[in-house]
Write an enzyme that holds these catalytic residues in place. Structure first.
Site, PDB file in Angstrom:
ATOM      1  N   ASN A   1      14.670  -2.326   5.434  1.00 10.81           N
ATOM      2  CA  ASN A   1      15.074  -1.300   4.466  1.00 10.81           C
ATOM      3  C   ASN A   1      15.066   0.034   5.210  1.00 10.81           C
ATOM      4  O   ASN A   1      14.006   0.584   5.511  1.00 10.81           O
ATOM      5  CB  ASN A   1      14.094  -1.283   3.284  1.00 10.81           C
ATOM      6  CG  ASN A   1      14.468  -0.237   2.248  1.00 10.81           C
ATOM      7  OD1 ASN A   1      15.419   0.532   2.438  1.00 10.81           O
ATOM      8  ND2 ASN A   1      13.730  -0.214   1.149  1.00 10.81           N
TER       9      ASN A   1
ATOM     10  N   ILE B   1       0.832  -1.206   0.000  1.00 14.04           N
ATOM     11  CA  ILE B   1       0.000   0.000   0.000  1.00 14.04           C
ATOM     12  C   ILE B   1       0.868   1.258   0.000  1.00 14.04           C
ATOM     13  O   ILE B   1       0.442   2.324   0.415  1.00 14.04           O
ATOM     14  CB  ILE B   1      -0.991   0.003   1.181  1.00 14.04           C
ATOM     15  CG1 ILE B   1      -0.258  -0.138   2.523  1.00 14.04           C
ATOM     16  CG2 ILE B   1      -2.006  -1.108   1.032  1.00 14.04           C
ATOM     17  CD1 ILE B   1      -1.171   0.006   3.739  1.00 14.04           C
TER      18      ILE B   1
ATOM     19  N   LYS C   1       9.986  -5.914  13.223  1.00 11.87           N
ATOM     20  CA  LYS C   1       8.711  -5.737  13.914  1.00 11.87           C
ATOM     21  C   LYS C   1       7.613  -5.033  13.119  1.00 11.87           C
ATOM     22  O   LYS C   1       6.477  -5.000  13.544  1.00 11.87           O
ATOM     23  CB  LYS C   1       8.951  -4.957  15.202  1.00 11.87           C
ATOM     24  CG  LYS C   1       9.563  -5.825  16.317  1.00 11.87           C
ATOM     25  CD  LYS C   1       9.710  -5.001  17.559  1.00 11.87           C
ATOM     26  CE  LYS C   1      10.039  -5.862  18.779  1.00 11.87           C
ATOM     27  NZ  LYS C   1      10.211  -5.010  19.963  1.00 11.87           N
ATOM     28  N   GLY C   2       7.920  -4.414  12.035  1.00 16.80           N
ATOM     29  CA  GLY C   2       6.854  -3.706  11.311  1.00 16.80           C
ATOM     30  C   GLY C   2       6.726  -2.293  11.819  1.00 16.80           C
ATOM     31  O   GLY C   2       6.768  -2.034  13.023  1.00 16.80           O
TER      32      GLY C   2
ATOM     33  N   GLY D   1       4.558   0.289  10.216  1.00 18.72           N
ATOM     34  CA  GLY D   1       3.498   1.062   9.557  1.00 18.72           C
ATOM     35  C   GLY D   1       2.767   2.017  10.475  1.00 18.72           C
ATOM     36  O   GLY D   1       2.286   3.052  10.040  1.00 18.72           O
ATOM     37  N   GLU D   2       2.648   1.683  11.737  1.00 19.52           N
ATOM     38  CA  GLU D   2       1.795   2.488  12.603  1.00 19.52           C
ATOM     39  C   GLU D   2       2.553   3.243  13.699  1.00 19.52           C
ATOM     40  O   GLU D   2       2.158   4.335  14.074  1.00 19.52           O
ATOM     41  CB  GLU D   2       0.705   1.625  13.273  1.00 19.52           C
ATOM     42  CG  GLU D   2       0.581   0.250  12.698  1.00 19.52           C
ATOM     43  CD  GLU D   2      -0.801  -0.087  12.136  1.00 19.52           C
ATOM     44  OE1 GLU D   2      -0.879  -1.080  11.422  1.00 19.52           O
ATOM     45  OE2 GLU D   2      -1.776   0.608  12.388  1.00 19.52           O
TER      46      GLU D   2
ATOM     47  N   ILE E   1      15.726  -3.579  11.255  1.00 22.19           N
ATOM     48  CA  ILE E   1      15.253  -2.731  10.167  1.00 22.19           C
ATOM     49  C   ILE E   1      15.656  -3.384   8.839  1.00 22.19           C
ATOM     50  O   ILE E   1      16.829  -3.653   8.608  1.00 22.19           O
ATOM     51  CB  ILE E   1      15.860  -1.316  10.281  1.00 22.19           C
ATOM     52  CG1 ILE E   1      15.543  -0.707  11.657  1.00 22.19           C
ATOM     53  CG2 ILE E   1      15.368  -0.417   9.147  1.00 22.19           C
ATOM     54  CD1 ILE E   1      14.074  -0.628  12.002  1.00 22.19           C
TER      55      ILE E   1
END
Ligand SMILES: Cc1cc2nc3c(=O)[nH]c(=O)nc-3n(C[C@H](O)[C@H](O)[C@H](O)COP(=O)(O)OP(=O)(O)OC[C@H]3O[C@@H](n4cnc5c(N)ncnc54)[C@H](O)[C@@H]3O)c2cc1C
Ligand code: SF4
Lengths: 332, 744
Positions: free
Chosen positions: B637, B471, B707-708, B710-711, B635
């Protein structure tokens, strides 16, 4: 959006003739306001007369010392024009405080004068609005009126004229040049926009088929002591909640000439030459003077709920602009 | 060529396609003979359609059809049929055109279809509708007293508040310092740049290829096949590129339903794009009211936390998100009560929006903590350290990793926190008040089951595929980086495929779980390929890798090297030449390892620092500087990670200062439904932003340790800004957004 006819104006009289001889004709210049209104189904012109090929793109000097701004001069070209930025800096600043570079590249002087209110109800055909459909009501009075007027409102409508450019032009005592089926006429900018009264659907004194050809600025541009202060909800790309264009001429600490207009408060740029004469001219350029003037200019201001804060914001913006104008060029 | 790219700055592999226009979005696929549709939206908030007249609309040249509840095809009656993977369990999903009922303002009530977009749009304005209006309520301040409040029930993947701990009422009564405040956050809309669009291509064999703006092709497929009675073979959903979504495309939006309905009935391809205004008739971040009571000792040690949270939902679905839980999670406290209820009103059902629940919940508790710092005279960071939790307080479980202390430390250092004057209004320049504030942020980092496929062709090009979506977050690139790392391939040898129901199934692209879920599946699939490659390499005559296990070799720069002696290797080319000339294809399914994760909870954390300037007369706020220190595991990228955090911070500026859907409660309608009036930050509002990733090693969260992100970038930002504004002005604003009228 309905189907419409599109014609390109070859000359002024032909365009005026075409527009006055039938119903529902709109002129189009930059299209930045009109096309949105068509897409939103707020206006449904039967024909568009494109003015862009007319030779109204020039800024020229006037014999009496002022300048004439062609109706098709874009907001960008006007703001960055060397004569305007040197002699009428408040006008440059006002324009550059508005919209975005992309919009200003398209928007024209004539179109800016005639842009419609940004009242959210006006833009939404699903809801009532006296300006869009007379007699349907004015939900803004008890609704979302954060950006709307506190002065010169009527029972019918509390919309504001949203332009920045016009506020500076009002303070500069500009004159609007108009041509139409019944000839040419000159309208002081102060009288060009009307208050909503019983007819909020009518924004200005233009009549059917009339075309703006130019705006004239007098010789006095307040280049030494002027300011444009715009308070808004974000730092760019937002209409004024309150804006003030202030121009002063000061001799030995006393004001000899003044032009002050407020935006974001009424259906037109709000200016009172009478109060300027009475409370600014001849008075010392200091906070007491600003206070007296501000109190008088805002007399009768009334909030409608969400926009009550403007009653507090307008006086401080006026004072800030006058202070800035008075001290322009001084190093603090 | 470097094949070890993890943690470096890697440009998006899809970047050139995006900037050159080659990347195609849902509204850019064409089919011969395609029709265009346009939605007619309800202008009342609650009621019934008395009559609907389409005669005038049908006279427009090019008109094909106006679908209404009167002439629609047969639709399933049973409301479970309309469920999707992300639907609330309680309630009935909206069934567009099902009957005459209007549940919310802006509800789709008819669909104009024509040969051109312009004709369809014009037709929509000519459909005349008479309503029987019923009373409505859209004002939360009133509804909270009137409406039946519903305690939270289950929603897939979402927890109800944990059981109370200790006795918060008693502890609060006994506390030396008491704080009791209400925090109010408004309705916000996702508004991705890309408008919601579906292009349904009606194939000659009557099957459908659907290009949808979605965060899950499989969810769109499930929805369409259930409702319209297709088999999965008959509906392929593709979504190769998505122009932002932020959670708004987790659930199928009504344009998917309507475009499919039209295509099926008319047996023609159909495209339906919603307008920007109609984007304000979709799901959104729910308005909330949070009552927070904190009890503490005079040194700020927390003794009691009591949070009571109300969030708006629609009358037809009991949507909710986790808001209260965040207040009990991160600070050590023995007496905690968290209550959460929904308040039903006549609106469209809200939906997950970037850091759903945490955006509001963490804002409130982190503002309250700042108020506690003021009340106790403690430095905000010290106060947080004093109450620092080494365990997840809600679940009484260990963190798989939590480098939040390091975030506080590194963030404070870069920000130069020591410049802050603790006394409000004590830092000014003329009429400008300057303030500094900080807040913490937290978001969960779960792993979901996911599948991926890797196919290594004899010429050494690799194709990795998973039915996930990108997205804008950089999923394409992250998949390539992980694949390249595993198989020792440079990016230009890797093709990534996603957003297609023909590909292995991936979870919804949400919750910041894509990297941990899909990233793991991709890595596993590539590992399986590497095993086969090693076998080929080891089987070569005189192979230096004879008898070597996968652990003993390394895949790097298109070679397979012996770890113990890197001068001994087999080139990938040589290994593949020994194969059967067919691609090596491996599929992998991955999921959380219950064994490893047992007893642990995983979260990302952040410390956000803000510097603001406030004009004392005008109340205008400028956010001059934000420093965000993130603990987000490994991390993948760095460039994309940093972009995600910057994007989140810009959202946070908007949340703090600007974003608010303004509803006219008499009409029940959102009135600022466009970008001129619904404000989000523009460039001039965004100044210095600095992002730090603190080192965080985590081999429990998932096999790749990422861990991601996006938020987390958004969480805590609004609180940091609000706290800085308090520091500047001495005014505490507990109702977002902090517009200038609240400061003068
Ligand atoms: C998102 C957005 C933000 C904006 N922000 C600001 C802002 O902050 N401040 C601000 O001041 N403005 C702002 N604007 C408004 C912008 O300045 C106006 O849209 C623009 O000036 C209109 O000029 P135009 O030439 O495009 O007019 P058009 O759209 O072409 O025309 C507008 C009207 O003028 C009529 N017209 C045009 N020229 C003539 C003429 N010569 N004679 C007679 N009639 C004529 C047309 O018939 C039409 O009715 C904003 C606009 C947008 C869309
Ligand atoms: S203020 Fe004027 S423009 Fe706005 S709703 Fe009322 S009548 Fe219409």
């Amino acid at each position: 959006m309905n189907n419409f006819q599109y014609v390109r104006a070859a000359d002024l009289s032909g365009a005026a003739q075409f527009a006055s001889s039938r119903d529902g004709v709109s002129f189009i210049a930059g299209g930045t306001n009109l096309v949105d209104l068509m897409k939103y189904s707020v206006v449904h012109p039967t024909a568009l007369v494109d003015l862009n090929r007319l030779s109204l793109h020039e800024i020229t000097d006037r014999p009496e010392g002022g300048v004439r701004i062609g109706a098709l001069v874009t907001n960008s070209n006007l703001a960055y024009h060397p004569v305007i930025s040197a002699r009428y800096p408040m006008l440059s600043r006002a324009i550059l405080a508005g919209a975005s570079p992309q919009l200003r590249n398209k928007a024209t002087t004539g179109g800016n004068l005639l842009q419609r209110t940004r009242c959210v109800y006006f833009y939404d055909p699903a809801v009532p609005c006296n300006k869009r459909e007379p007699g349907t009501g004015c939900p803004a009075k008890e609704g979302a009126n954060r950006i709307l007027a506190i002065l010169g409102t009527s029972v019918q409508c509390i919309a504001t004229h949203p332009s920045d450019m016009c506020v500076a032009m009002a303070a500069l005592s500009a004159i609007v040049q108009v041509t139409g089926p019944s000839g040419d006429r000159s309208v002081p900018l102060a009288d060009f926009h009307r208050l909503p009264g019983e007819h909020p659907e009518i924004d200005t004194v233009l009549s059917k088929g009339e075309i703006i050809t130019a705006v004239d600025l007098p010789a006095t541009g307040f280049a030494g002591n002027s300011a444009y202060v715009k308070v808004r909800d974000r730092q760019s790309y937002a209409f004024a909640l309150i804006s003030v264009a202030a121009g002063l001429e000061i001799v030995d600490g006393f004001i000899t000439h003044a032009g002050v207009a407020l935006g974001g408060v009424a259906h037109k740029p709000w200016r009172s030459a009478e109060l300027e004469q009475r409370l600014l001219v001849g008075k010392p350029a200091n906070r007491n003077t600003w206070h007296d003037f501000q109190t008088a200019l805002l007399d009768g201001a009334q909030g409608f709920g969400e926009n009550d804060f403007k009653l507090k914001l307008a006086p401080v913006t006026l004072v800030r602009a006058l202070e800035q104008a008075a001290h322009e060029g001084e190093t603090i | 060529m470097n094949t070890h790219l993890i943690g470096t700055d890697v440009n998006r592999i899809d970047g050139p396609a995006k900037v050159s226009g080659a990347a195609k979005y849902a509204g850019e696929f064409f089919a011969p003979d395609m029709l265009y549709a346009y939605v007619v939206s309800a202008s009342v908030t609650h009621g019934e359609i008395k009559s609907i007249n389409i005669d005038k609309a049908m006279k427009v040249p090019g008109a094909v059809k106006v679908f209404t509840h009167k002439n629609r095809p047969h639709l399933p009656w049973f409301d479970r049929t309309y469920l999707d993977e992300d639907a609330p369990i309680d309630g009935s999903p909206l069934r567009p055109l099902y009957d005459a009922r209007v549940h919310h303002n802006g509800q789709p009530i008819a669909l104009a279809v024509a040969e051109t977009f312009e004709a369809a749009r014009y037709m929509a304005t000519l459909v005349s509708i008479e309503y029987k209006a019923l009373t409505h309520q859209t004002d939360m301040a009133i509804a909270i007293h009137e409406a039946e409040k519903v305690k939270k029930t289950n929603r897939a993947g979402i927890e109800a508040p944990p059981k109370l701990r200790g006795n918060s009422a008693e502890a609060y009564a006994a506390a030396a310092i008491k704080l009791d405040k209400e925090y109010h956050s408004p309705t916000e809309f996702h508004n991705p740049m890309e408008l919601f669009t579906t292009t349904v291509v009606y194939n000659s064999d009557e099957t459908l290829t659907i290009y949808d703006k979605t965060q899950s092709v499989s969810n769109s497929q499930l929805y369409v096949t259930n409702i319209f009675g297709y088999s999965k073979d008959e509906v392929r959903v593709e979504s190769p590129f998505v122009g932002g979504a932020f959670g708004s495309a987790l659930r199928p939006q009504h344009q998917l339903f309507l475009a499919t309905l039209a295509a099926k009935v008319l047996k023609r391809s159909v495209r339906l794009t919603l307008t920007r205004d109609q984007m304000f008739t979709l799901c959104h971040r729910p308005e909330t009211l949070q009552e927070i009571r904190l009890g503490a000792d005079t040194d700020g040690t927390l003794q009691a936390i009591h949070t009571e949270t109300f969030q708006v939902t629609s009358r037809y679905e009991n949507y909710f998100e986790v808001i209260a839980n965040w207040s009990g999670l991160s600070y050590r406290c023995d007496n905690v009560t968290m209550e959460e209820s929904t308040v039903a009103m006549d609106t469209v059902t809200p939906g997950d929006m970037r850091a759903p629940g945490a955006a509001q919940g963490v804002w409130a508790i982190e503002t309250a903590m700042d108020e506690l710092a003021v009340a106790t005279g403690r430095d905000p960071i010290e106060l947080r350290l004093q109450n620092y939790a080494d365990k997840d307080q809600n679940h009484d479980k260990k963190y798989s990793s939590k480098e939040l202390k390091e975030c506080y430390r590194q963030g404070a250092e870069l920000f130069d926190w020591t410049r802050r004057k603790s006394k409000p209004r004590s830092n000014r320049r003329g009429s400008t008040l300057i303030g500094h504030g900080m807040a913490g942020g937290v978001w969960e980092s779960p792993q979901m089951p996911a599948a991926a496929k890797a196919s290594l062709s004899p010429d050494g090009t690799l194709t990795v595929a998973s039915g996930t979506s990108d997205i804008g977050t950089g999923t394409y690139t992250a998949m390539a980086i992980l694949a390249g790392e595993t198989l020792g391939l440079p990016l230009d040898r890797i093709i990534v495929k996603l957003g297609d129901t023909e590909l292995p199934v991936a979870p919804l692209e949400g919750g910041s779980w894509t990297i941990s879920s899909v990233g793991t599946a991709v890595t596993e699939a590539c590992k399986a390929v590497s095993k086969k490659v090693l076998k080929l390499a080891a089987g070569l005559d005189n192979s230096p890798l004879k008898g070597a296990s996968l652990k003993e070799v390394e895949f790097s720069e298109e070679r397979i090297l012996l770890r113990s002696d890197r001068s001994r290797f087999v080139s990938l080319q040589a290994a593949l030449a020994a194969g059967d000339g067919k691609p090596i294809v491996e599929k992998a399914k991955s999921g959380p390892s219950l064994l490893k994760q047992h007893g642990y909870k995983s979260f990302t954390h952040s410390a956000v620092f803000a510097e603001v300037e406030v004009d004392e007369d005008f109340g205008t706020v400028s956010v001059c500087r934000i420093v965000s220190a993130i603990a987000g595991g490994r991390i993948i990228n760095h460039e994309a990670a940093r972009s995600q955090i910057i994007g989140g911070i810009v959202w946070g500026i908007g949340m703090a200062l600007q974003e608010e859907a303004v509803t006219d409660h008499q009409l029940g309608r959102i009135m600022n439904h466009n970008f001129a009036e619904y404000h989000t930050p523009v460039n001039a509002d965004v100044h210095d932003i600095e992002v730090i990733f603190v080192p965080e090693v985590d081999d429990i969260v998932n096999p790749i340790g990422a861990k991601g992100l996006g938020e987390i970038g958004l969480v805590g930002v609004a609180a940091a800004i609000g706290n800085a504004i308090y520091n500047a002005t001495g005014v505490r604003v507990r109702k977002l957004p902090i517009t200038l009228d609240k400061l003068i």
